[in-house]
Design a protein around this motif. Structure first.
Motif, PDB file in Angstrom:
ATOM      1  N   CYS A 168      35.106  66.039 -23.180  1.00 34.50           N
ATOM      2  CA  CYS A 168      35.611  67.301 -23.707  1.00 34.50           C
ATOM      3  C   CYS A 168      34.518  68.340 -23.870  1.00 34.50           C
ATOM      4  N   PHE A 188      34.625  60.016 -24.978  1.00 37.13           N
ATOM      5  CA  PHE A 188      35.433  61.185 -25.289  1.00 37.13           C
ATOM      6  C   PHE A 188      34.573  62.428 -25.448  1.00 37.13           C
ATOM      7  N   VAL A 193      41.748  62.848 -24.273  1.00 40.18           N
ATOM      8  CA  VAL A 193      40.528  63.118 -25.035  1.00 40.18           C
ATOM      9  C   VAL A 193      40.850  63.015 -26.521  1.00 40.18           C
TER      10      VAL A 193
END
Length: 298
Positions: free
Chosen positions: A18, A14, A161
Protein backbone atom coordinates in the motif's frame (compact mmCIF):
# COMPACT_ATOMS: atom_id res chain seq x y z
CA UNK A 1 1.65 15.35 7.87
CA UNK A 2 0.52 11.74 8.18
CA UNK A 3 2.71 9.69 10.48
CA UNK A 4 4.75 7.15 8.57
CA UNK A 5 3.50 3.64 9.28
CA UNK A 6 6.01 0.93 10.18
CA UNK A 7 4.75 -2.62 10.04
CA UNK A 8 6.87 -5.42 11.44
CA UNK A 9 6.71 -9.15 10.81
CA UNK A 10 3.43 -10.64 9.58
CA UNK A 11 2.08 -7.37 8.21
CA UNK A 12 5.20 -6.35 6.33
CA UNK A 13 3.78 -7.55 3.02
CA UNK A 14 0.80 -5.22 3.48
CA UNK A 15 3.04 -2.22 4.08
CA UNK A 16 4.81 -2.81 0.80
CA UNK A 17 1.55 -3.31 -1.05
CA UNK A 18 0.00 0.00 0.00
CA UNK A 19 2.91 2.39 -0.50
CA UNK A 20 1.37 5.62 -1.81
CA UNK A 21 2.64 8.83 -3.32
CA UNK A 22 2.14 11.65 -0.81
CA UNK A 23 0.37 14.86 -1.62
CA UNK A 24 0.90 18.24 0.06
CA UNK A 25 -0.64 18.22 3.52
CA UNK A 26 -0.07 14.52 4.11
CA UNK A 27 -2.75 13.00 1.86
CA UNK A 28 -2.24 10.36 -0.76
CA UNK A 29 -3.15 10.05 -4.41
CA UNK A 30 -6.39 8.03 -4.71
CA UNK A 31 -4.93 6.25 -7.75
CA UNK A 32 -2.15 4.78 -5.60
CA UNK A 33 -4.24 3.94 -2.54
CA UNK A 34 -5.91 0.57 -2.21
CA UNK A 35 -9.67 0.66 -1.56
CA UNK A 36 -11.40 -0.78 1.47
CA UNK A 37 -14.98 -1.82 2.11
CA UNK A 38 -16.77 -0.44 5.18
CA UNK A 39 -20.09 -1.98 6.21
CA UNK A 40 -22.46 -0.54 8.81
CA UNK A 41 -23.52 -3.36 11.12
CA UNK A 42 -26.65 -3.57 13.26
CA UNK A 43 -25.82 -4.24 16.92
CA UNK A 44 -29.04 -4.36 18.92
CA UNK A 45 -29.92 -7.65 20.58
CA UNK A 46 -32.25 -8.73 17.78
CA UNK A 47 -29.40 -8.38 15.24
CA UNK A 48 -26.99 -10.69 17.04
CA UNK A 49 -25.16 -12.87 16.29
CA UNK A 50 -23.74 -11.10 13.27
CA UNK A 51 -22.22 -12.64 10.15
CA UNK A 52 -18.83 -11.99 8.57
CA UNK A 53 -17.41 -9.37 10.93
CA UNK A 54 -14.76 -11.83 12.15
CA UNK A 55 -13.14 -11.33 8.71
CA UNK A 56 -12.79 -7.56 9.18
CA UNK A 57 -9.41 -5.88 9.59
CA UNK A 58 -11.00 -3.19 11.77
CA UNK A 59 -14.20 -3.01 13.76
CA UNK A 60 -15.27 0.42 15.00
CA UNK A 61 -17.80 0.67 17.81
CA UNK A 62 -19.90 3.85 17.60
CA UNK A 63 -22.52 5.37 19.86
CA UNK A 64 -25.90 6.00 18.22
CA UNK A 65 -29.31 7.21 19.38
CA UNK A 66 -30.57 6.39 22.88
CA UNK A 67 -27.06 5.47 23.99
CA UNK A 68 -27.03 2.28 21.92
CA UNK A 69 -24.19 1.07 19.71
CA UNK A 70 -23.58 0.27 16.08
CA UNK A 71 -20.53 -1.30 14.44
CA UNK A 72 -18.61 -0.42 11.31
CA UNK A 73 -16.61 -3.34 9.94
CA UNK A 74 -13.77 -2.38 7.59
CA UNK A 75 -12.45 -5.00 5.16
CA UNK A 76 -9.23 -4.68 3.19
CA UNK A 77 -7.13 -7.83 3.32
CA UNK A 78 -10.01 -10.27 2.75
CA UNK A 79 -13.75 -10.31 2.19
CA UNK A 80 -16.39 -12.59 3.70
CA UNK A 81 -18.93 -14.31 1.48
CA UNK A 82 -21.74 -12.63 3.43
CA UNK A 83 -21.74 -9.84 6.03
CA UNK A 84 -24.50 -8.30 8.13
CA UNK A 85 -27.04 -7.45 9.31
CA UNK A 86 -26.53 -4.15 7.48
CA UNK A 87 -28.02 -0.95 8.91
CA UNK A 88 -28.10 2.77 8.17
CA UNK A 89 -25.25 5.29 7.95
CA UNK A 90 -24.54 8.14 10.36
CA UNK A 91 -22.66 11.44 10.18
CA UNK A 92 -19.86 9.94 12.29
CA UNK A 93 -19.10 7.52 9.45
CA UNK A 94 -18.36 10.23 6.92
CA UNK A 95 -15.62 11.87 9.00
CA UNK A 96 -14.16 8.53 10.10
CA UNK A 97 -13.93 7.13 6.56
CA UNK A 98 -12.02 10.08 5.09
CA UNK A 99 -8.75 8.51 6.30
CA UNK A 100 -9.19 5.62 3.84
CA UNK A 101 -9.30 7.74 0.64
CA UNK A 102 -12.52 6.95 -1.25
CA UNK A 103 -13.60 3.71 0.41
CA UNK A 104 -16.76 1.82 -0.46
CA UNK A 105 -19.49 2.25 2.17
CA UNK A 106 -22.28 -0.33 2.30
CA UNK A 107 -25.31 0.65 4.38
CA UNK A 108 -29.05 0.11 4.41
CA UNK A 109 -29.97 3.77 3.89
CA UNK A 110 -29.89 7.11 5.68
CA UNK A 111 -32.34 9.81 6.68
CA UNK A 112 -33.07 12.25 3.89
CA UNK A 113 -31.32 15.18 5.60
CA UNK A 114 -28.02 13.25 5.65
CA UNK A 115 -28.09 12.11 2.03
CA UNK A 116 -26.61 15.30 0.54
CA UNK A 117 -23.62 14.91 2.86
CA UNK A 118 -23.19 11.28 1.76
CA UNK A 119 -23.42 12.31 -1.90
CA UNK A 120 -20.74 14.99 -1.35
CA UNK A 121 -18.38 12.77 0.64
CA UNK A 122 -15.33 11.22 -1.05
CA UNK A 123 -16.72 7.69 -0.77
CA UNK A 124 -18.38 5.15 -3.04
CA UNK A 125 -21.81 4.82 -1.45
CA UNK A 126 -23.63 1.53 -2.19
CA UNK A 127 -26.99 1.26 -0.42
CA UNK A 128 -29.53 -1.34 -1.60
CA UNK A 129 -30.66 -0.78 -5.17
CA UNK A 130 -27.26 0.33 -6.43
CA UNK A 131 -25.72 -3.11 -7.05
CA UNK A 132 -27.68 -6.00 -8.52
CA UNK A 133 -27.83 -9.03 -6.25
CA UNK A 134 -25.61 -7.52 -3.56
CA UNK A 135 -28.24 -7.32 -0.84
CA UNK A 136 -30.76 -9.89 0.34
CA UNK A 137 -33.13 -10.48 3.24
CA UNK A 138 -32.34 -13.49 5.40
CA UNK A 139 -34.87 -15.71 7.15
CA UNK A 140 -32.93 -15.95 10.42
CA UNK A 141 -34.08 -12.66 11.98
CA UNK A 142 -37.08 -10.34 11.76
CA UNK A 143 -36.90 -7.20 9.62
CA UNK A 144 -35.19 -4.76 9.74
CA UNK A 145 -32.46 -6.89 11.33
CA UNK A 146 -32.11 -9.34 8.44
CA UNK A 147 -30.50 -7.37 5.61
CA UNK A 148 -27.26 -8.97 4.40
CA UNK A 149 -24.58 -8.09 1.85
CA UNK A 150 -22.63 -10.23 -0.60
CA UNK A 151 -19.42 -8.12 -0.94
CA UNK A 152 -18.29 -9.89 -4.12
CA UNK A 153 -21.34 -8.44 -5.90
CA UNK A 154 -19.98 -4.92 -5.41
CA UNK A 155 -17.21 -5.38 -7.97
CA UNK A 156 -13.87 -5.72 -6.15
CA UNK A 157 -14.48 -3.25 -3.29
CA UNK A 158 -11.25 -4.18 -1.46
CA UNK A 159 -7.74 -4.73 -2.78
CA UNK A 160 -6.07 -7.20 -0.44
CA UNK A 161 -4.34 -4.63 1.76
CA UNK A 162 -4.73 -4.36 5.55
CA UNK A 163 -7.17 -1.56 6.40
CA UNK A 164 -5.26 -0.74 9.58
CA UNK A 165 -2.19 0.11 7.57
CA UNK A 166 -4.21 2.46 5.39
CA UNK A 167 -5.64 4.11 8.51
CA UNK A 168 -2.14 5.08 9.61
CA UNK A 169 -1.82 2.54 12.43
CA UNK A 170 1.60 1.29 13.50
CA UNK A 171 1.98 -2.45 14.10
CA UNK A 172 4.85 -4.24 15.88
CA UNK A 173 5.37 -7.86 16.84
CA UNK A 174 7.36 -6.93 19.94
CA UNK A 175 5.16 -5.73 22.83
CA UNK A 176 5.85 -2.14 23.87
CA UNK A 177 7.43 -1.49 27.24
CA UNK A 178 5.36 -0.33 30.17
CA UNK A 179 1.65 -0.55 30.64
CA UNK A 180 -0.08 -2.42 33.42
CA UNK A 181 -1.21 -6.02 33.61
CA UNK A 182 -4.91 -6.18 32.76
CA UNK A 183 -6.87 -9.22 31.68
CA UNK A 184 -10.34 -7.69 31.44
CA UNK A 185 -11.63 -4.26 30.49
CA UNK A 186 -15.15 -2.88 30.01
CA UNK A 187 -16.04 0.14 27.89
CA UNK A 188 -19.50 1.60 28.49
CA UNK A 189 -21.99 3.61 26.46
CA UNK A 190 -25.17 4.95 28.10
CA UNK A 191 -27.15 1.88 27.00
CA UNK A 192 -24.47 -0.61 25.89
CA UNK A 193 -21.27 -2.13 27.22
CA UNK A 194 -18.36 -4.04 25.73
CA UNK A 195 -16.07 -6.28 27.76
CA UNK A 196 -12.75 -7.59 26.47
CA UNK A 197 -11.16 -10.58 28.25
CA UNK A 198 -7.58 -11.55 27.53
CA UNK A 199 -6.94 -15.14 26.42
CA UNK A 200 -3.25 -15.92 26.80
CA UNK A 201 -3.67 -19.22 24.95
CA UNK A 202 -5.17 -17.48 21.92
CA UNK A 203 -3.20 -14.25 22.19
CA UNK A 204 -6.41 -12.30 21.69
CA UNK A 205 -9.05 -10.30 23.54
CA UNK A 206 -12.40 -12.11 23.58
CA UNK A 207 -15.36 -9.81 22.99
CA UNK A 208 -18.54 -9.71 25.07
CA UNK A 209 -21.48 -7.39 24.43
CA UNK A 210 -23.93 -6.39 27.14
CA UNK A 211 -22.68 -9.17 29.41
CA UNK A 212 -22.81 -12.00 26.88
CA UNK A 213 -20.01 -13.60 24.83
CA UNK A 214 -20.11 -12.20 21.28
CA UNK A 215 -20.00 -14.78 18.50
CA UNK A 216 -20.66 -14.97 14.80
CA UNK A 217 -23.71 -16.75 13.41
CA UNK A 218 -21.48 -19.80 12.92
CA UNK A 219 -20.54 -19.82 16.61
CA UNK A 220 -17.02 -18.36 16.31
CA UNK A 221 -16.08 -16.09 19.21
CA UNK A 222 -15.32 -12.51 18.19
CA UNK A 223 -11.81 -11.50 19.21
CA UNK A 224 -8.81 -9.37 18.30
CA UNK A 225 -5.13 -9.13 19.29
CA UNK A 226 -5.56 -5.38 19.93
CA UNK A 227 -8.43 -3.38 21.36
CA UNK A 228 -8.30 0.42 21.45
CA UNK A 229 -10.58 2.57 23.58
CA UNK A 230 -10.22 5.90 21.77
CA UNK A 231 -11.57 8.82 23.78
CA UNK A 232 -13.24 11.35 21.50
CA UNK A 233 -15.63 14.26 21.73
CA UNK A 234 -19.20 12.96 21.41
CA UNK A 235 -21.63 15.78 20.74
CA UNK A 236 -25.21 16.11 19.51
CA UNK A 237 -25.49 16.27 15.74
CA UNK A 238 -28.20 18.13 13.81
CA UNK A 239 -29.96 14.83 13.06
CA UNK A 240 -32.61 12.84 14.95
CA UNK A 241 -34.15 9.40 14.59
CA UNK A 242 -37.84 8.71 14.07
CA UNK A 243 -38.54 8.76 17.82
CA UNK A 244 -36.91 12.18 18.17
CA UNK A 245 -33.70 11.00 19.82
CA UNK A 246 -30.66 13.07 18.88
CA UNK A 247 -28.01 11.33 16.82
CA UNK A 248 -24.57 11.56 18.49
CA UNK A 249 -21.57 12.70 16.45
CA UNK A 250 -18.20 11.21 17.42
CA UNK A 251 -15.32 13.49 16.42
CA UNK A 252 -12.32 11.51 15.17
CA UNK A 253 -10.27 14.42 13.83
CA UNK A 254 -8.01 16.19 16.32
CA UNK A 255 -6.14 14.61 19.20
CA UNK A 256 -6.82 12.96 22.52
CA UNK A 257 -6.08 10.02 24.78
CA UNK A 258 -6.64 6.31 24.36
CA UNK A 259 -6.19 3.00 26.11
CA UNK A 260 -4.44 0.34 24.03
CA UNK A 261 -5.02 -3.26 25.12
CA UNK A 262 -2.56 -5.82 23.78
CA UNK A 263 -0.58 -8.81 25.12
CA UNK A 264 -2.58 -8.85 28.35
CA UNK A 265 -1.57 -5.31 29.27
CA UNK A 266 -3.19 -1.88 29.15
CA UNK A 267 -1.17 1.06 27.82
CA UNK A 268 -2.12 4.69 28.29
CA UNK A 269 -1.71 6.32 24.89
CA UNK A 270 -2.43 9.40 22.83
CA UNK A 271 -3.91 9.71 19.35
CA UNK A 272 -3.58 12.41 16.69
CA UNK A 273 -5.34 13.00 13.37
CA UNK A 274 -4.64 16.55 12.14
CA UNK A 275 -7.07 16.60 9.19
CA UNK A 276 -9.83 14.35 7.84
CA UNK A 277 -7.51 13.14 5.05
CA UNK A 278 -4.86 12.03 7.56
CA UNK A 279 -4.62 8.66 9.23
CA UNK A 280 -4.87 8.27 13.00
CA UNK A 281 -1.49 7.98 14.71
CA UNK A 282 -1.39 6.31 18.14
CA UNK A 283 1.60 6.59 20.47
CA UNK A 284 1.56 2.84 21.19
CA UNK A 285 1.97 0.29 18.37
CA UNK A 286 -0.63 -2.43 17.89
CA UNK A 287 -0.15 -6.18 17.72
CA UNK A 288 -0.33 -7.53 14.16
CA UNK A 289 -3.81 -8.58 13.17
CA UNK A 290 -7.36 -7.26 13.46
CA UNK A 291 -8.15 -4.29 15.69
CA UNK A 292 -11.32 -3.27 17.53
CA UNK A 293 -11.65 0.48 18.16
CA UNK A 294 -14.25 1.70 20.66
CA UNK A 295 -15.07 5.39 20.12
CA UNK A 296 -15.77 6.32 23.75
CA UNK A 297 -16.76 9.71 25.11
CA UNK A 298 -13.71 11.53 26.43
Amino acid sequence: MRRRTVVVGALGVFAAACTASRLPGGGSSPSTRAPVLAVKIDNVGAARPQTGIDEADLVYVEQVEAGLSRLMAVFGSRLPEVVGPVRSARETDLELLRQFDRPTLAYSGAQSALRPSIDAAPIRAVPPGTADGAYFRGSDKPAPHNLYLRPAKLGDPAAGVAAGTLAGFEFAERPPKGGRAETTHTARFPAARFTFDWSASQGRWLVSMDGRPATTASGKRLSAPTVVVQYVAVEPSRFHDRSGSTTPLSRTVGDGTALVLRDGRAHEATWRRPTPADGTAFSVPFAPGPVWVVLAKG
